[in-house]
Enzyme design. Structure first.
Site, PDB file in Angstrom:
ATOM      1  CG  PHE A   1       0.810  48.182  16.425  1.00  0.00           C
ATOM      2  CD1 PHE A   1       0.769  46.799  16.393  1.00  0.00           C
ATOM      3  CD2 PHE A   1       1.891  48.798  17.059  1.00  0.00           C
ATOM      4  CE1 PHE A   1       1.762  46.041  16.979  1.00  0.00           C
ATOM      5  CE2 PHE A   1       2.892  48.052  17.646  1.00  0.00           C
ATOM      6  CZ  PHE A   1       2.827  46.670  17.600  1.00  0.00           C
TER       7      PHE A   1
ATOM      8  NE  ARG B   1      -9.586  32.618  11.454  1.00  0.00           N
ATOM      9  CZ  ARG B   1     -10.255  31.937  10.519  1.00  0.00           C
ATOM     10  NH1 ARG B   1      -9.978  30.671  10.293  1.00  0.00           N
ATOM     11  NH2 ARG B   1     -11.205  32.528   9.811  1.00  0.00           N
TER      12      ARG B   1
ATOM     13  CG  ASN C   1      -7.998  54.432   9.722  1.00  0.00           C
ATOM     14  OD1 ASN C   1      -7.351  55.483   9.790  1.00  0.00           O
ATOM     15  ND2 ASN C   1      -8.062  53.592  10.725  1.00  0.00           N
TER      16      ASN C   1
ATOM     17  CE1 TYR D   1      -4.662  41.718  23.718  1.00  0.00           C
ATOM     18  CE2 TYR D   1      -5.086  41.034  21.453  1.00  0.00           C
ATOM     19  CZ  TYR D   1      -4.785  40.721  22.764  1.00  0.00           C
ATOM     20  OH  TYR D   1      -4.603  39.409  23.117  1.00  0.00           O
ATOM     21  CB  ILE D   2      -1.005  43.952  19.055  1.00  0.00           C
ATOM     22  CG1 ILE D   2      -2.136  42.933  18.837  1.00  0.00           C
ATOM     23  CG2 ILE D   2       0.352  43.280  18.893  1.00  0.00           C
ATOM     24  CD1 ILE D   2      -2.255  42.414  17.408  1.00  0.00           C
TER      25      ILE D   2
ATOM     26  CE1 TYR E   1      -6.830  44.215   9.144  1.00  0.00           C
ATOM     27  CE2 TYR E   1      -7.275  41.862   9.067  1.00  0.00           C
ATOM     28  CZ  TYR E   1      -6.553  42.929   9.561  1.00  0.00           C
ATOM     29  OH  TYR E   1      -5.550  42.707  10.468  1.00  0.00           O
TER      30      TYR E   1
ATOM     31  CG  PHE F   1      -1.331  33.165  11.590  1.00  0.00           C
ATOM     32  CD1 PHE F   1      -0.190  33.772  11.053  1.00  0.00           C
ATOM     33  CD2 PHE F   1      -2.021  32.284  10.797  1.00  0.00           C
ATOM     34  CE1 PHE F   1       0.253  33.479   9.749  1.00  0.00           C
ATOM     35  CE2 PHE F   1      -1.586  31.971   9.503  1.00  0.00           C
ATOM     36  CZ  PHE F   1      -0.460  32.572   8.983  1.00  0.00           C
ATOM     37  CG  ASN F   2      -6.828  34.489  14.757  1.00  0.00           C
ATOM     38  OD1 ASN F   2      -6.332  34.231  13.659  1.00  0.00           O
ATOM     39  ND2 ASN F   2      -8.091  34.770  14.902  1.00  0.00           N
TER      40      ASN F   2
ATOM     41  N   GLY G   1     -16.212  36.719   4.777  1.00  0.00           N
ATOM     42  CA  GLY G   1     -14.791  37.085   4.793  1.00  0.00           C
ATOM     43  C   GLY G   1     -13.908  36.089   5.512  1.00  0.00           C
TER      44      GLY G   1
HETATM   45  N1  LIG Z   1      -5.750  41.362  16.787  1.00  0.00           N
HETATM   46  C1  LIG Z   1      -5.303  40.480  15.912  1.00  0.00           C
HETATM   47  O1  LIG Z   1      -5.532  39.278  16.053  1.00  0.00           O
HETATM   48  C2  LIG Z   1      -4.475  40.914  14.727  1.00  0.00           C
HETATM   49  C3  LIG Z   1      -3.961  39.930  13.867  1.00  0.00           C
HETATM   50  C4  LIG Z   1      -3.235  40.318  12.743  1.00  0.00           C
HETATM   51  C5  LIG Z   1      -2.953  41.653  12.530  1.00  0.00           C
HETATM   52  N2  LIG Z   1      -3.436  42.586  13.381  1.00  0.00           N
HETATM   53  C6  LIG Z   1      -3.090  43.990  13.137  1.00  0.00           C
HETATM   54  O2  LIG Z   1      -2.433  44.496  14.281  1.00  0.00           O
HETATM   55  C7  LIG Z   1      -2.718  45.875  14.472  1.00  0.00           C
HETATM   56  C8  LIG Z   1      -3.209  46.089  15.875  1.00  0.00           C
HETATM   57  O3  LIG Z   1      -4.347  45.278  16.101  1.00  0.00           O
HETATM   58  P1  LIG Z   1      -5.125  45.356  17.485  1.00  0.00           P
HETATM   59  O4  LIG Z   1      -5.910  44.105  17.625  1.00  0.00           O
HETATM   60  O5  LIG Z   1      -4.185  45.762  18.551  1.00  0.00           O
HETATM   61  O6  LIG Z   1      -6.146  46.525  17.155  1.00  0.00           O
HETATM   62  P2  LIG Z   1      -6.615  47.772  18.051  1.00  0.00           P
HETATM   63  O7  LIG Z   1      -7.856  48.272  17.401  1.00  0.00           O
HETATM   64  O8  LIG Z   1      -6.686  47.378  19.476  1.00  0.00           O
HETATM   65  O9  LIG Z   1      -5.430  48.804  17.859  1.00  0.00           O
HETATM   66  C9  LIG Z   1      -5.353  49.706  16.786  1.00  0.00           C
HETATM   67  C10 LIG Z   1      -4.960  51.066  17.358  1.00  0.00           C
HETATM   68  O10 LIG Z   1      -4.764  51.986  16.278  1.00  0.00           O
HETATM   69  C11 LIG Z   1      -5.431  53.219  16.580  1.00  0.00           C
HETATM   70  N3  LIG Z   1      -5.777  53.823  15.283  1.00  0.00           N
HETATM   71  C12 LIG Z   1      -6.536  53.311  14.285  1.00  0.00           C
HETATM   72  N4  LIG Z   1      -6.558  54.162  13.242  1.00  0.00           N
HETATM   73  C13 LIG Z   1      -5.793  55.235  13.563  1.00  0.00           C
HETATM   74  C14 LIG Z   1      -5.442  56.437  12.902  1.00  0.00           C
HETATM   75  N5  LIG Z   1      -5.893  56.719  11.682  1.00  0.00           N
HETATM   76  N6  LIG Z   1      -4.624  57.305  13.544  1.00  0.00           N
HETATM   77  C15 LIG Z   1      -4.147  57.042  14.794  1.00  0.00           C
HETATM   78  N7  LIG Z   1      -4.457  55.921  15.472  1.00  0.00           N
HETATM   79  C16 LIG Z   1      -5.276  55.028  14.871  1.00  0.00           C
HETATM   80  C17 LIG Z   1      -6.640  52.798  17.423  1.00  0.00           C
HETATM   81  O11 LIG Z   1      -7.164  53.824  18.233  1.00  0.00           O
HETATM   82  C18 LIG Z   1      -6.023  51.659  18.265  1.00  0.00           C
HETATM   83  O12 LIG Z   1      -5.421  52.148  19.444  1.00  0.00           O
HETATM   84  C19 LIG Z   1      -3.709  46.243  13.381  1.00  0.00           C
HETATM   85  O13 LIG Z   1      -3.015  46.869  12.331  1.00  0.00           O
HETATM   86  C20 LIG Z   1      -4.270  44.906  12.936  1.00  0.00           C
HETATM   87  O14 LIG Z   1      -4.666  44.943  11.595  1.00  0.00           O
HETATM   88  C21 LIG Z   1      -4.194  42.257  14.462  1.00  0.00           C
HETATM   89  O1  LIG Z   2     -18.468  35.691  18.234  1.00  0.00           O
HETATM   90  C1  LIG Z   2     -17.668  35.098  17.502  1.00  0.00           C
HETATM   91  C2  LIG Z   2     -16.429  35.666  17.099  1.00  0.00           C
HETATM   92  C3  LIG Z   2     -15.614  34.943  16.246  1.00  0.00           C
HETATM   93  N1  LIG Z   2     -15.975  33.714  15.812  1.00  0.00           N
HETATM   94  C4  LIG Z   2     -15.077  32.945  14.925  1.00  0.00           C
HETATM   95  O2  LIG Z   2     -13.838  32.802  15.584  1.00  0.00           O
HETATM   96  C5  LIG Z   2     -12.756  32.847  14.663  1.00  0.00           C
HETATM   97  C6  LIG Z   2     -11.793  33.961  15.092  1.00  0.00           C
HETATM   98  O3  LIG Z   2     -12.465  35.201  14.931  1.00  0.00           O
HETATM   99  P1  LIG Z   2     -11.911  36.596  15.496  1.00  0.00           P
HETATM  100  O4  LIG Z   2     -11.489  36.424  16.906  1.00  0.00           O
HETATM  101  O5  LIG Z   2     -12.950  37.633  15.176  1.00  0.00           O
HETATM  102  O6  LIG Z   2     -10.589  36.803  14.649  1.00  0.00           O
HETATM  103  P2  LIG Z   2     -10.376  36.802  13.063  1.00  0.00           P
HETATM  104  O7  LIG Z   2     -11.588  37.222  12.326  1.00  0.00           O
HETATM  105  O8  LIG Z   2      -9.781  35.466  12.697  1.00  0.00           O
HETATM  106  O9  LIG Z   2      -9.325  37.969  12.856  1.00  0.00           O
HETATM  107  C7  LIG Z   2      -8.239  38.220  13.750  1.00  0.00           C
HETATM  108  O10 LIG Z   2      -7.123  37.529  13.257  1.00  0.00           O
HETATM  109  C8  LIG Z   2      -6.707  37.936  11.957  1.00  0.00           C
HETATM  110  C9  LIG Z   2      -5.487  37.081  11.571  1.00  0.00           C
HETATM  111  O11 LIG Z   2      -5.870  35.738  11.394  1.00  0.00           O
HETATM  112  C10 LIG Z   2      -6.343  39.417  12.025  1.00  0.00           C
HETATM  113  O12 LIG Z   2      -5.876  39.876  10.804  1.00  0.00           O
HETATM  114  C11 LIG Z   2      -7.539  40.252  12.466  1.00  0.00           C
HETATM  115  O13 LIG Z   2      -7.132  41.612  12.586  1.00  0.00           O
HETATM  116  C12 LIG Z   2      -8.007  39.746  13.797  1.00  0.00           C
HETATM  117  O14 LIG Z   2      -9.204  40.434  14.165  1.00  0.00           O
HETATM  118  C13 LIG Z   2     -13.383  33.110  13.294  1.00  0.00           C
HETATM  119  O15 LIG Z   2     -13.521  31.891  12.639  1.00  0.00           O
HETATM  120  C14 LIG Z   2     -14.769  33.662  13.617  1.00  0.00           C
HETATM  121  O16 LIG Z   2     -15.745  33.361  12.652  1.00  0.00           O
HETATM  122  C15 LIG Z   2     -17.173  33.131  16.208  1.00  0.00           C
HETATM  123  O17 LIG Z   2     -17.504  32.014  15.797  1.00  0.00           O
HETATM  124  N2  LIG Z   2     -17.985  33.840  17.041  1.00  0.00           N
END
Ligand SMILES: NC(=O)c1ccc[n+]([C@@H]2O[C@H](COP(=O)([O-])OP(=O)(O)OC[C@H]3O[C@@H](n4cnc5c(N)ncnc54)[C@H](O)[C@@H]3O)[C@@H](O)[C@H]2O)c1
Ligand SMILES: O=c1ccn([C@@H]2O[C@H](COP(=O)(O)OP(=O)(O)O[C@H]3O[C@H](CO)[C@@H](O)[C@H](O)[C@H]3O)[C@@H](O)[C@H]2O)c(=O)[nH]1
Length: 328
Positions: A72, A220, A91, A11-12, A140, A168-169, A283
């Site tokens: 990522f 968040r 992982n 995604y990111i 995590y 953050f999110n 968590g």
């Molecule tokens: N989504 C959020 O809100 C959020 C917030 C804070 C930090 N992050 C961090 O940002 C990064 C990206 O998050 P995202 O939401 O895009 O997740 P995502 O799951 O969409 O992307 C992760 C990617 O990494 C690849 N991947 C995972 N393990 C691998 C491995 N061992 N080898 C090769 N490829 C691998 C997956 O296939 C995927 O394409 C993550 O490290 C996550 O912890 C995400």
């Molecule tokens: O069906 C749902 C899904 C989520 N939540 C709540 O919504 C908030 C946001 O949840 P979610 O969208 O799952 O994100 P987080 O668990 O806050 O985690 C995201 O944001 C973090 C940074 O704050 C990153 O590190 C993580 O990778 C990313 O998945 C949380 O309070 C959850 O409990 C609900 O109430 N119902």
């Protein structure tokens, strides 16, 4: 020289690949496609493989002159990590360890790393600053903090320069409409809410309404994925110019409760989006809100799309046009 983006089909990562290509960078993506989609990668060279596979990584580093890595690739779900912690240690830590050792073997000493607000745990105050205490409430968050520390010691020992971006999110979708969020199964709040509006789910489950917040639901700080993508390019430029390790929060500085996000989505979609109260998810901290002053000051980062309306509208456009994600 090229920028290697691990997890660049996620995604990111995919939004950052688009930003890098727009900035004229040469991009190499390495991804095992566990949660990512090759169709999300807008250009550059794609390698399907796993970071824990040393021989695979060595091939990639041999084929290309890599200047820096944006890392990522990880398992990234707070709730899931409490259920299956060993998968996260395996992982996230082994993947990063293998990556860094192959980087050093090839003399590559710049890395931008996806860290997270989950490194703070339950904060003592909000907004959270980078030097506030870190006490993760999930495996995590622990693994991400361990990687930050590993980068720190690798700087001392080998001169590896890292910028850890504690986002953050992440939310929203690319304004071009070409890419957006597609996790199977989805666990993130905003896409799940929009799946209810699309008729793909009956209701949204609110995980806990007994938190010490105004309406009892978790708060968040939602940041648009395009703003995050821009921050990665700025961090890369910062490493090029300053060549110093650093840590930055990336957030919007405003918090929204789960109920407020649902309410805004009801307004934007015109759908009633039924909600049910469920128990807390293990968590989850109650409140996470960033101070991103340091990133604004030192990286010159200004979020442009991170008001809740733009976040939800862009996600809504993506989900309406792609009800089955990249399979649509
Ligand atoms: N989504 C959020 O809100 C959020 C917030 C804070 C930090 N992050 C961090 O940002 C990064 C990206 O998050 P995202 O939401 O895009 O997740 P995502 O799951 O969409 O992307 C992760 C990617 O990494 C690849 N991947 C995972 N393990 C691998 C491995 N061992 N080898 C090769 N490829 C691998 C997956 O296939 C995927 O394409 C993550 O490290 C996550 O912890 C995400
Ligand atoms: O069906 C749902 C899904 C989520 N939540 C709540 O919504 C908030 C946001 O949840 P979610 O969208 O799952 O994100 P987080 O668990 O806050 O985690 C995201 O944001 C973090 C940074 O704050 C990153 O590190 C993580 O990778 C990313 O998945 C949380 O309070 C959850 O409990 C609900 O109430 N119902």
């Amino acid at each position: 020289m090229a920028i290697l983006v691990t997890g660049g089909s996620g995604y990111i990562g995919s939004h950052t690949v688009m930003e890098l290509l727009e900035q004229g960078e040469e991009v190499i993506v390495a991804d095992n496609l566990r949660t990512g989609h090759q169709a999300a990668v807008a250009g550059g060279t794609f390698y399907h493989g796993d970071l824990r596979d040393r021989a695979f990584l060595q091939q990639v580093f041999k084929q290309h002159q890599i200047e820096a890595v944006i890392h990522f690739a990880a398992n990234s779900l707070v709730g899931e990590s409490v259920q299956i912690p060993l998968d996260y240690y395996e992982n996230n830590l082994i993947g990063s360890h293998t990556l860094v050792s192959v980087m050093l073997e090839h003399g590559v000493k710049k890395i931008v790393f996806s860290s997270t607000a989950a490194t703070y745990g339950e904060p003592n105050r909000v907004p959270i600053y980078e030097d506030d205490p870190t006490a993760p409430t999930s495996p995590y968050g622990e693994t991400k903090l361990a990687m930050e520390r590993m980068f720190h010691w690798c700087d001392q020992a080998y001169g590896l320069k890292s910028i850890s971006l504690r986002y953050f999110n992440a939310a929203g979708a690319h304004l071009s409409g070409k890419i957006g969020e597609d996790h199977q199964p989805e666990s993130h709040l905003i896409p799940i809410i929009l799946q209810v509006a699309l008729g793909q789910r009956e209701h949204i489950a609110i995980f806990g309404d007994d938190y010490p917040t105004e309406d009892g639901t978790c708060v968040r700080d939602y940041i648009h994925v395009m703003d995050l993508a821009k921050a990665h390019w700025l961090a890369l430029e910062h490493l090029r110019k300053q060549n110093q390790s650093n840590i930055f929060n990336l957030g919007n500085g405003k918090g929204f409760s789960v109920k407020q996000v649902i309410e805004e989505a009801r307004r934007i979609t015109g759908h009633p989006i039924p909600a049910q109260i469920h128990p807390r998810r293990a968590g989850d901290p109650a409140v996470l809100i960033a101070s991103a002053e340091k990133a604004r000051r030192e990286l010159g980062w200004t979020p442009q799309y991170s008001d809740l309306e733009t976040i939800i509208k862009s996600a809504w456009s993506w989900h309406q046009a792609h009800p089955n994600g990249f399979q649509s």
